[in-house]
Motif scaffolding. Structure first.
Motif, PDB file in Angstrom:
ATOM      1  N   ALA A 168       2.913  13.157  -1.827  1.00 15.39           N
ATOM      2  CA  ALA A 168       1.993  13.365  -0.710  1.00 15.39           C
ATOM      3  C   ALA A 168       1.626  14.846  -0.568  1.00 15.39           C
ATOM      4  CB  ALA A 168       2.616  12.857   0.581  1.00 15.39           C
ATOM      5  N   GLU A 169       2.615  15.725  -0.710  1.00 21.11           N
ATOM      6  CA  GLU A 169       2.335  17.163  -0.643  1.00 21.11           C
ATOM      7  C   GLU A 169       1.348  17.561  -1.738  1.00 21.11           C
ATOM      8  OE1 GLU A 169       3.718  19.813   1.483  1.00 21.11           O
ATOM      9  OE2 GLU A 169       3.888  17.961   2.645  1.00 21.11           O
ATOM     10  N   LYS A 170       1.558  17.031  -2.920  1.00 22.86           N
ATOM     11  CA  LYS A 170       0.701  17.356  -4.066  1.00 22.86           C
ATOM     12  C   LYS A 170      -0.739  16.922  -3.817  1.00 22.86           C
ATOM     13  CE  LYS A 170       0.352  16.219  -9.020  1.00 22.86           C
ATOM     14  NZ  LYS A 170       1.043  15.478 -10.103  1.00 22.86           N
ATOM     15  N   GLN A 171      -0.901  15.754  -3.185  1.00 27.68           N
ATOM     16  CA  GLN A 171      -2.252  15.224  -2.988  1.00 27.68           C
ATOM     17  C   GLN A 171      -2.941  15.805  -1.770  1.00 27.68           C
ATOM     18  OE1 GLN A 171      -3.490  11.149  -3.949  1.00 27.68           O
ATOM     19  NE2 GLN A 171      -3.736  10.814  -1.767  1.00 27.68           N
ATOM     20  N   LEU A 181      -3.587  -2.455   0.067  1.00 27.91           N
ATOM     21  CA  LEU A 181      -4.014  -2.069   1.406  1.00 27.91           C
ATOM     22  C   LEU A 181      -3.965  -0.558   1.600  1.00 27.91           C
ATOM     23  CD1 LEU A 181      -1.873  -4.660   3.430  1.00 27.91           C
ATOM     24  CD2 LEU A 181      -4.178  -4.970   2.518  1.00 27.91           C
ATOM     25  N   TYR A 182      -4.911  -0.046   2.369  1.00 22.97           N
ATOM     26  CA  TYR A 182      -4.818   1.347   2.776  1.00 22.97           C
ATOM     27  C   TYR A 182      -5.083   1.462   4.262  1.00 22.97           C
ATOM     28  CZ  TYR A 182      -5.130   6.326   3.189  1.00 22.97           C
ATOM     29  OH  TYR A 182      -4.895   7.614   3.570  1.00 22.97           O
ATOM     30  N   SER A 200       6.035   5.794   0.547  1.00 20.40           N
ATOM     31  CA  SER A 200       5.531   7.163   0.481  1.00 20.40           C
ATOM     32  C   SER A 200       6.576   8.019  -0.213  1.00 20.40           C
ATOM     33  CB  SER A 200       5.219   7.725   1.876  1.00 20.40           C
ATOM     34  OG  SER A 200       6.343   7.660   2.732  1.00 20.40           O
ATOM     35  N   HIS A 201       6.179   9.198  -0.645  1.00 16.08           N
ATOM     36  CA  HIS A 201       7.097  10.144  -1.291  1.00 16.08           C
ATOM     37  C   HIS A 201       6.685  11.542  -0.862  1.00 16.08           C
ATOM     38  CE1 HIS A 201       9.268  12.443  -4.298  1.00 16.08           C
ATOM     39  NE2 HIS A 201       9.824  11.337  -4.777  1.00 16.08           N
ATOM     40  N   GLY A 234       0.804  -1.209   0.000  1.00 11.74           N
ATOM     41  CA  GLY A 234       0.000   0.000   0.000  1.00 11.74           C
ATOM     42  C   GLY A 234       0.839   1.262   0.000  1.00 11.74           C
ATOM     43  N   ASP A 235       0.167   2.383  -0.232  1.00  8.36           N
ATOM     44  CA  ASP A 235       0.801   3.703  -0.246  1.00  8.36           C
ATOM     45  C   ASP A 235      -0.249   4.734   0.135  1.00  8.36           C
ATOM     46  OD1 ASP A 235      -0.380   4.916  -2.905  1.00  8.36           O
ATOM     47  OD2 ASP A 235       0.311   2.914  -3.463  1.00  8.36           O
ATOM     48  N   LEU A 236       0.064   6.011  -0.033  1.00  6.10           N
ATOM     49  CA  LEU A 236      -0.851   7.077   0.377  1.00  6.10           C
ATOM     50  C   LEU A 236      -1.670   7.654  -0.773  1.00  6.10           C
ATOM     51  CD1 LEU A 236       1.444   9.157   2.785  1.00  6.10           C
ATOM     52  CD2 LEU A 236      -0.375   7.558   3.422  1.00  6.10           C
TER      53      LEU A 236
END
Length: 337
Positions: free
Chosen positions: A141-144, A104-105, A136-137, A81-83
């Motif tokens: 993540a900032e963009k989303q 998965l989340y 994660s990155h 999973g990721d964000l």
């Protein structure tokens, strides 16, 4: 089943191998030398941040297979999973392996969720080897969730810095190396906990209540106290969340400040002008570096790994909803414990 939220496995379940991939900021931090792969370019040679995060997962699995001497055909399932929305970092990053996959989340608790489900599957005899992975990155993540990087917004002190990285693990029914094996002895599955916090820039405050309830449930289910563990590692509460957690636990008559560590604090250790690290990749890479290392060397005999997650989306936040939290506990033991 032990108690209401915990499982103790009746067969040995091993973390057979671990692989970590990080970006430049993480490599420059205090744990830098312990990561398997560190990349100077946070774009990872790709055209977008999202493609970069997918590539991080791909690199982590490639490194994991090389270290273990295994092939993709030896893996029965992937729990990953990721964000990002619809788990696009995971689906595009792991597509080429053609391994049956569960996406998965659990927000930043996803590493704990992946290890828990993978260990349950192996213990039940449905698989011999599974991969658990989370990533994660910072920029994706900032963009989303927050602001475009070009906006240059100032970050409040309570905010956390999303880790650029991925941690991947092979969970299996046999040790790969008896001298370097770590056992997953059991798990405690968390509940969604909502204290009504609405500040999405203060993730520690949102997630600390879930961590407190998870630790309390683990102690009650196993009928143990703080002396049962050598250390307890939360996922990414940061300095502020860590303080809140300690106070919440004291209210429950659990004083573990001397054994409580946070992955978000360890990975940067004051090097960012914020509360600490966060993101699925935060606990994932800290586990595969310093925590596993200390278990293998015998510095720790038993630890409780508690990744924490803030369950929000841009939709829920913009609609004025609070930010509930969740935490998942994984009991890890060194070979001689």
């Amino acid at each position: 089943m032990t108690g209401k939220q915990s499982l103790l496995f009746d067969k040995d379940v091993y973390v057979r191998c671990a692989a970590t991939v990080v970006g430049k900021k993480e490599a420059d931090g205090p744990l830098g030398e312990m990561f398997d792969v560190a990349v100077e370019d946070d774009m990872f040679g790709k055209k977008s941040w999202e493609e970069a995060e997918s590539h991080i997962q791909e690199m982590a699995v490639d490194k994991l297979l090389i270290k273990s001497g295994m092939a993709a055909s030896d893996i029965d399932y992937i729990y990953a999973g990721d964000l990002l929305g619809q788990l696009i970092a995971t689906s595009f990053g792991l597509m080429r392996y053609e391994i049956p996959m569960f996406g998965l989340y659990g927000a930043c608790s996803t590493m704990g969720e992946a290890l828990s489900l993978g260990a349950m599957c192996v213990n039940a005899g449905y698989a011999q080897n599974v991969i658990a992975i989370a990533s994660s990155h910072f920029a994706s993540a900032e963009k989303q969730f927050r602001y475009p990087l070009e906006y240059g917004n100032q970050r409040p002190v309570a905010s956390t810095w999303t880790v650029t990285g991925a941690g991947a693990y092979i969970v299996g029914d046999k040790p790969l190396d008896k001298k370097k094996c770590v056992l997953i002895k059991g798990i405690t599955t968390g509940k969604i906990v909502d204290y009504g916090v609405k500040d999405s820039m203060n993730m520690g405050a949102c997630m600390a209540p879930a961590a407190a309830e998870l630790i309390e449930a683990n102690f009650k289910d196993l009928d143990v106290d703080k002396d049962y563990y050598d250390a307890i590692f939360t996922g990414d509460l940061g300095e502020i969340g860590n303080r809140i957690l300690s106070e919440l636990l004291k209210e429950k008559s659990i004083d573990i400040a001397d054994k409580l560590y946070d992955c978000g604090m360890l990975i940067y250790e004051g090097e960012t002008k914020c509360s600490g690290g966060s993101g699925c990749g935060c606990s994932a890479v800290v586990l595969g570096s310093c925590i596993m290392d200390r278990l293998i060397r015998g510095e720790y005999k038993r630890v409780l790994f508690v990744p924490t997650g803030a369950l929000l989306s841009t939709v829920s936040y913009n609609e004025g909803k609070s930010v509930p939290g969740i935490a998942h506990g994984v009991i890890l033991e060194g070979k001689e414990s």
